[in-house]
Design a protein around this motif. Sequence first.
Motif, PDB file in Angstrom:
ATOM      1  N   CYS A 208      11.066   2.504   3.469  1.00 32.35           N
ATOM      2  CA  CYS A 208      11.286   1.792   4.751  1.00 32.35           C
ATOM      3  C   CYS A 208      10.248   1.832   5.673  1.00 32.35           C
ATOM      4  CB  CYS A 208      12.451   2.387   5.113  1.00 32.35           C
ATOM      5  SG  CYS A 208      13.343   1.393   6.796  1.00 32.35           S
ATOM      6  N   TRP A 209       9.855   0.576   6.205  1.00 33.82           N
ATOM      7  CA  TRP A 209       8.992   0.562   7.211  1.00 33.82           C
ATOM      8  C   TRP A 209       9.572   1.270   8.654  1.00 33.82           C
ATOM      9  CZ3 TRP A 209       3.810   0.164   6.585  1.00 33.82           C
ATOM     10  CH2 TRP A 209       3.384  -0.654   5.677  1.00 33.82           C
ATOM     11  N   LEU A 210       8.802   2.075   9.505  1.00 33.77           N
ATOM     12  CA  LEU A 210       9.348   2.110  10.594  1.00 33.77           C
ATOM     13  C   LEU A 210       8.893   1.019  11.681  1.00 33.77           C
ATOM     14  CD1 LEU A 210       8.867   5.969  10.965  1.00 33.77           C
ATOM     15  CD2 LEU A 210      10.755   4.731  10.235  1.00 33.77           C
ATOM     16  N   HIS A 211       8.884   1.510  13.031  1.00 31.14           N
ATOM     17  CA  HIS A 211       8.729   0.257  13.791  1.00 31.14           C
ATOM     18  C   HIS A 211       7.363  -0.538  13.749  1.00 31.14           C
ATOM     19  CE1 HIS A 211       6.993   3.867  15.721  1.00 31.14           C
ATOM     20  NE2 HIS A 211       6.098   3.003  16.464  1.00 31.14           N
ATOM     21  N   LEU A 212       6.253   0.073  13.387  1.00 28.41           N
ATOM     22  CA  LEU A 212       5.041  -0.536  13.191  1.00 28.41           C
ATOM     23  C   LEU A 212       4.534  -0.454  11.667  1.00 28.41           C
ATOM     24  CD1 LEU A 212       3.048   0.797  16.308  1.00 28.41           C
ATOM     25  CD2 LEU A 212       4.137  -1.487  15.917  1.00 28.41           C
ATOM     26  N   GLU A 213       3.475  -0.995  11.223  1.00 29.39           N
ATOM     27  CA  GLU A 213       2.996  -1.025   9.903  1.00 29.39           C
ATOM     28  C   GLU A 213       2.151   0.186   9.808  1.00 29.39           C
ATOM     29  OE1 GLU A 213       2.188  -3.222  12.174  1.00 29.39           O
ATOM     30  OE2 GLU A 213       0.046  -3.692  12.125  1.00 29.39           O
ATOM     31  N   THR A 214       1.983   1.126  10.756  1.00 35.90           N
ATOM     32  CA  THR A 214       1.233   2.326  10.794  1.00 35.90           C
ATOM     33  C   THR A 214       2.156   3.696  10.202  1.00 35.90           C
ATOM     34  OG1 THR A 214       1.748   2.826  13.055  1.00 35.90           O
ATOM     35  CG2 THR A 214      -0.128   1.949  12.533  1.00 35.90           C
ATOM     36  N   MET A 215       3.644   3.257  10.186  1.00 34.74           N
ATOM     37  CA  MET A 215       4.550   4.643   9.682  1.00 34.74           C
ATOM     38  C   MET A 215       5.436   3.860   8.810  1.00 34.74           C
ATOM     39  SD  MET A 215       5.098   6.268  13.379  1.00 34.74           S
ATOM     40  CE  MET A 215       5.929   7.679  12.835  1.00 34.74           C
ATOM     41  N   PHE A 216       5.700   4.631   7.756  1.00 32.34           N
ATOM     42  CA  PHE A 216       6.681   4.495   6.940  1.00 32.34           C
ATOM     43  C   PHE A 216       7.493   5.702   6.472  1.00 32.34           C
ATOM     44  CE2 PHE A 216       3.100   4.687   4.162  1.00 32.34           C
ATOM     45  CZ  PHE A 216       3.619   5.353   3.035  1.00 32.34           C
ATOM     46  N   ALA A 217       8.787   5.371   6.071  1.00 36.28           N
ATOM     47  CA  ALA A 217       9.605   6.683   5.401  1.00 36.28           C
ATOM     48  C   ALA A 217      10.096   6.356   3.965  1.00 36.28           C
ATOM     49  CB  ALA A 217      10.966   6.583   6.301  1.00 36.28           C
ATOM     50  N   ALA A 218       9.943   7.275   3.273  1.00 35.90           N
ATOM     51  CA  ALA A 218      10.227   7.268   1.933  1.00 35.90           C
ATOM     52  C   ALA A 218      11.334   8.399   1.576  1.00 35.90           C
ATOM     53  CB  ALA A 218       8.998   7.751   1.117  1.00 35.90           C
ATOM     54  N   ALA A 219      12.427   7.915   1.092  1.00 33.94           N
ATOM     55  CA  ALA A 219      13.630   8.751   0.697  1.00 33.94           C
ATOM     56  C   ALA A 219      13.187   9.083  -0.622  1.00 33.94           C
ATOM     57  CB  ALA A 219      14.844   7.989   0.544  1.00 33.94           C
ATOM     58  N   GLN A 220      12.873  10.653  -0.771  1.00 40.23           N
ATOM     59  CA  GLN A 220      12.582  11.299  -1.917  1.00 40.23           C
ATOM     60  C   GLN A 220      13.572  11.868  -2.598  1.00 40.23           C
ATOM     61  OE1 GLN A 220       8.669  13.052  -1.447  1.00 40.23           O
ATOM     62  NE2 GLN A 220       7.967  11.346  -0.482  1.00 40.23           N
ATOM     63  N   LYS A 221      13.221  12.797  -3.372  1.00 41.61           N
ATOM     64  CA  LYS A 221      14.507  13.186  -4.429  1.00 41.61           C
ATOM     65  C   LYS A 221      15.413  14.219  -3.438  1.00 41.61           C
ATOM     66  CE  LYS A 221      15.018  16.597  -7.947  1.00 41.61           C
ATOM     67  NZ  LYS A 221      14.510  17.949  -8.446  1.00 41.61           N
ATOM     68  N   GLU A 222      14.946  14.866  -2.520  1.00 35.17           N
ATOM     69  CA  GLU A 222      15.835  15.712  -1.692  1.00 35.17           C
ATOM     70  C   GLU A 222      15.904  15.219  -0.284  1.00 35.17           C
ATOM     71  OE1 GLU A 222      17.743  18.408  -2.356  1.00 35.17           O
ATOM     72  OE2 GLU A 222      17.279  18.127  -4.566  1.00 35.17           O
ATOM     73  N   TRP A 223      14.640  14.991   0.160  1.00 39.56           N
ATOM     74  CA  TRP A 223      14.670  14.552   1.743  1.00 39.56           C
ATOM     75  C   TRP A 223      13.689  13.512   2.117  1.00 39.56           C
ATOM     76  CZ3 TRP A 223      12.546  19.940   0.887  1.00 39.56           C
ATOM     77  CH2 TRP A 223      13.346  20.814   0.716  1.00 39.56           C
ATOM     78  N   VAL A 224      13.837  13.110   3.147  1.00 38.09           N
ATOM     79  CA  VAL A 224      13.046  11.855   3.621  1.00 38.09           C
ATOM     80  C   VAL A 224      11.765  12.402   4.124  1.00 38.09           C
ATOM     81  CG1 VAL A 224      13.109   9.925   5.326  1.00 38.09           C
ATOM     82  CG2 VAL A 224      15.189  10.461   4.086  1.00 38.09           C
TER      83      VAL A 224
END
Lengths: 575, 740
Positions: A208-224
């Motif tokens: 998932c992108w966050l507010h800008l294209e400079t940051m994103f989040a990935a939901a991995q096996k255990e945590w984000v």
Amino acid sequence: MGKVQRYFNKTEDISPSSKTSPSKDTIVYNIKPKLKPWGRRQSDKVINKKKKVVKLPNPNPKFKGKVPIPKKRLKKYARGEGINKTGIKTKIHQKKFEKKEKVIKFAAQQAARAEVLLIEEEGFLEADAGETTTQFTQKQIRENVDITAASKCFDLRLEDFGPYRMKYTRNGRHMLLGGKRGHVAAFDWVTKKLHCEINMMESVHDVCWLHLETMFAAAQKEWVYMYDNQGIELHCIKKLHRVTRMEFLPYHFLLAACSDMGYLSWLDISIGQMVSQFNSRLGRLTMLTQNPWNAVLCVGHVKGVVSMWSPNSKDPLAKMLCHKAPLTALHVDPRGQYLATAASNRELKIWDVRKLEGPVQEYKLITAANNLNFSQKNMLALGMGNVVEVYRDCCTTATKRPYLRHRFTTSIGNLNFCPYEDVLGVATAKSVTSLLVPGSGEPNFDALEANPFQTKSQRKEAEVKSLLEKIQPELITLEPNVIAEVDIPTLKDKIDAKQKLLHVKPPKINYTPRNKAKGKGGSAKIAKNKKIVQEQAKKEFVKSTKDFIPKLNIQKEQQKESGVLDRFLPKKRKT
Amino acid sequence: MESDTSENYEDFYTEDDAQKHEKLVDKVLSLNKTQHIRKPSRTEPTLQISEFNLVKSSGGDKGSVEINDLTKSLRNRKSRLRISENVKRAHKASHTLPKPLEKPQANKIRRTVAYEKTRLELDRWEATVTANRVSTNLSFPLNDDVKMDQKESENFASMWRVKSKLAEELEKHEPTVEEYHISLEQEEFPLTMKEMLARRKEAAKLRAYQGYKEAKARRQNKIKSKKYHRIQKREKIKKKLKEFEQLQKTNPEEALKKLEEIEKSRIEERFSLRHKSTGKWARNQQIRAKYDKESRQNLAQQLTLSRDLTQKSKTNGSSSEEEDEDVEKAPMGIDETNPWVNGVKPGKEVADFISGYRKYWLEQNKTAQKSDVEKTEDVLENSENIDSNLIKLDQPESNKNVLLKKKKQKIVTSDLNFDVEETVEKLEKVKKVPQKKKKQKRNEQMNNSKSTSEWEVSLVENGEAVEDMFNRTENKLKKKMLRNVKQLKKKLVPKTLAKPQREVAKDKVKVDLSLPIQKKTPQIDEALIENIDAEIRSNEELSNLKTILSSQTKQRPCDIDPEKYLKINPTNLATGIPNIVTNEEVDDQRAVISEAFEDDDIVEEFNKDKSNESDKDKPKNINLTLPGWGSWGGTGIKVNKRKKRRFTMKAPKKIPRKDDNKGFLIINESAQNKVKEHMVSEVPFPFKTVKDFEASVRAPISNTFMPETAYKKLIKPAVTTKMGTIIEPMSKDLLLNKNS
């Protein structure tokens, strides 16, 4: 004693000639006594304003003034019914609000006029007689469009890290894809410039992108985890545990996530605080989408129910029984008007999500749809197995034929329409493809809202501005305009409380005066004393009742945390 | 002590018993604390009895002096009848002044008047104040002169414009005239050195002469010899008389003016307090007068002087003048007996002068005996008329205007050659044909010339022939005056008649605006009444609030389940059949089974959920029965049905829910609680209803939602100040300026 004529009292003897009717010599003045305004109020009444409209001749007959705005367009930008003048108390305030109304009207007109600047129009495929648009393949389309558009249709073959998921940024410029087996990549899909590519070495369930294209989040096996656009890990959020799907609420700066365990969580990424996290008690959550209109999360369940959540209550704001079978996919259109749901019983329903009514349209598919996505121009993309179909005007009217159809070799992971582009991005098990869907994106973009051609400085500016305009999570409700309304139930309660208090009569006080020695009292004095005592009692009572109302409100203030230095504050007087 | 003093007094005044007795009574009275108002008594022996000094005795009508009684002193004189008649008439017409209002009332009236005045003054500002309050943006200083800037800018624009040939041509034909203002003083040439010196010399000479004169005057003033001063004054008067006589011959107009001056001096004397025996010196003299002959004489002298100075040189018809005459005679007697009088200081010269001038008149009259008796009679009549009119008018004297003088001159010069008869005829004609056009001018003239007429008339009254020239002028003036007086009267009468109407109209206006009657209550009850008022007020508030509530904006449309009426038939879509089916739904059989039991499973569960949810919010009956109260307790005892019914608090009826008619929907109504903190729960001040308040908040302000131009308008600061300028308070000029 007789009265003596004083010289200053002498009145002139009126000569007989003057007593008779006015002769020729005299001038008769007809005096109309003008009634003077008397007093402020009266004077206000007396002054009659007659507005005289003088139309000056047009100095230049060639130019006939401003072009009139069509009513329909004006209505589009109108802010609704204005204030009724009689509902405002003083005349000065009335005039002030009249002026403000004028400005609002002017703003609407300006906005309507500015529509001339929105010159771009969305295109569409037009089939000849005997043809349908469905039969046009991507290859055909690519061959017939211009080079820049053709370059937007591409296919990334990613064999090893299978089934993929992908997302676009809000301005539609950047693409983020994550393979289940740990491959995460971010790139500018228009220029094909890669920002980063990482192998997470563990399963990736969603990106998932966050507010800008400079940051994103990935939901991995255990945590984000959070990464910047160079692939550097910024955060590991252990509170977000075993997350299956993520959504970013751009105006609230919230990263919403649902987990395998049935947890819903909202993380404020601007301050790094978990706004709210609780168990939905509805089992495993695998389908998540946001309603962009009110930032409410819509979660699909196995029991055919769509539940809507805000971080403010641990119970769903609303539950909708959409299908009599397990849901397979759901999506809300970008304007927040329609909710599309698909179930395993091969049903597809379109709901009115603002009124929570429906279904507006009901379709029966041949196979159940696994993926749904609305475009900015309300095209609906269905992903069924390895087939992607795009429907036009499926919300207002019942369509029968798909607008476009595309077949993949592998099953579809997810699909997303690219904002401000006529592109549908599809992530399958072994590829990420962008398809051309003419007329799917919004042709005119608001550069201050989402600018596909954003420069770095613009981006920085937009970030600051959006942070300043951040909306608090408490305001996430089914009706987003509720903040501009009056809380009528509490108003009612307040009035009731007031009413109750006023109905209590002050107690009567029987006062029997002490017998005093002779000469000290007197009946008048006794009566006076009695009155004084009674009045005092009455005043005290009134005072006590007056204090009652604020107490209801104050109770919350007292709960405030007490600091160490609070002991030095002046103590509150006990009443 | 007191007894001692009284004895002392007795020693002093043994002759007068009555006085002694009075003293004693006084003493006794003074023992008491209370003040006694004494009867004022006349202390000064005067021959003239003024009406102001008349005393109303405590004894009622008997003791008081009536003016009518005073006329008895005239006895068998000719004028008695007339005077007494006059007095009677005056009695009838006169009114006593109303009693002055009591102080608090008078103050109240004064306050109300003052309030009205200031209020009207303040009301003038109302428009500007409201305009300023209403305006969204005020830039200080407010009264900035914008016009100037505009003009400059106009010129500025025209500077760059290239003139067309036609325009140039036109300019040649009609060149714009530019005005140059050059002060004339600058044009004068400066003085040369010689001229300057000459001027200086002259100025020095003048100054020296002035100084010399001043020194001389000072020296002369220091001379204390009375004789010297007397002689000097006499000389002066003689000189003046000579001059006057000369003037009579050479320039009669000037002579008239001189006479006027004399009259003026008389007037001044009349209204000043000089020689009125009211000063400190006079009072001292009064005290002494009882025992001292000389002081008595002095006083008498003084009084005669004043009479001399203030006497009118004629009497005519009216009673007041007769009285004057009477008075005149008395001092004459004193004059003869008292040689000292002649030497009395300032009035003397004037008196001499007057007497001289009288002589002159006598002579003149003798010479003019030739003139016809008829004419004089005519003139007499006119003069009488005029006099009476003048008395009635009773207007203050005013200085002559320059205009009037000029007119007079004209009249004199033009009429000199005419015969008297002609003039009279002419005047009569004039009388008949009123000149409407010049009414106002004449009015003014009349007002101005009034004072002069008086002395002129007196001359006629003396019954002696007057110089023709003077007569003519007099006649003219009188006639004019007569006419004017009549016109004036006519004008005055309708005005006075119209006035009351106006006042009535005003009253009407006022009547409407009378304040509502307020409760008048004794002070003891004040607090109680306040309480009631407060209650009433709060009740009003409550009713207001109720109206607010009643005018709620959102009336929920009755929820109808559209499913029941609007059943949409599912349309079959010919979707593509996928080759690969996703892993999650492999089991076709399972799907078939679930499809078969879908209604039983899912829908039932959902309905259950919904009923649970609605039950949660539903208020429940509360059972307040206590087993064992009023009945036997223990196990297995049933509570009486009646009791149960009596002690259960019944819950209010079910509140309608948003999702009542929507079978497929559950809405959580308690979920909004967090937003409520941010919501407004009261209707703020200028709004009366919820709807209007909400309407006022409906539009955002920020430029993310508004066009930039509108945004700028919305956020315009209420007050802006111009840097480096003095902001002065508003002046009254602002009220005059229409544009601002």
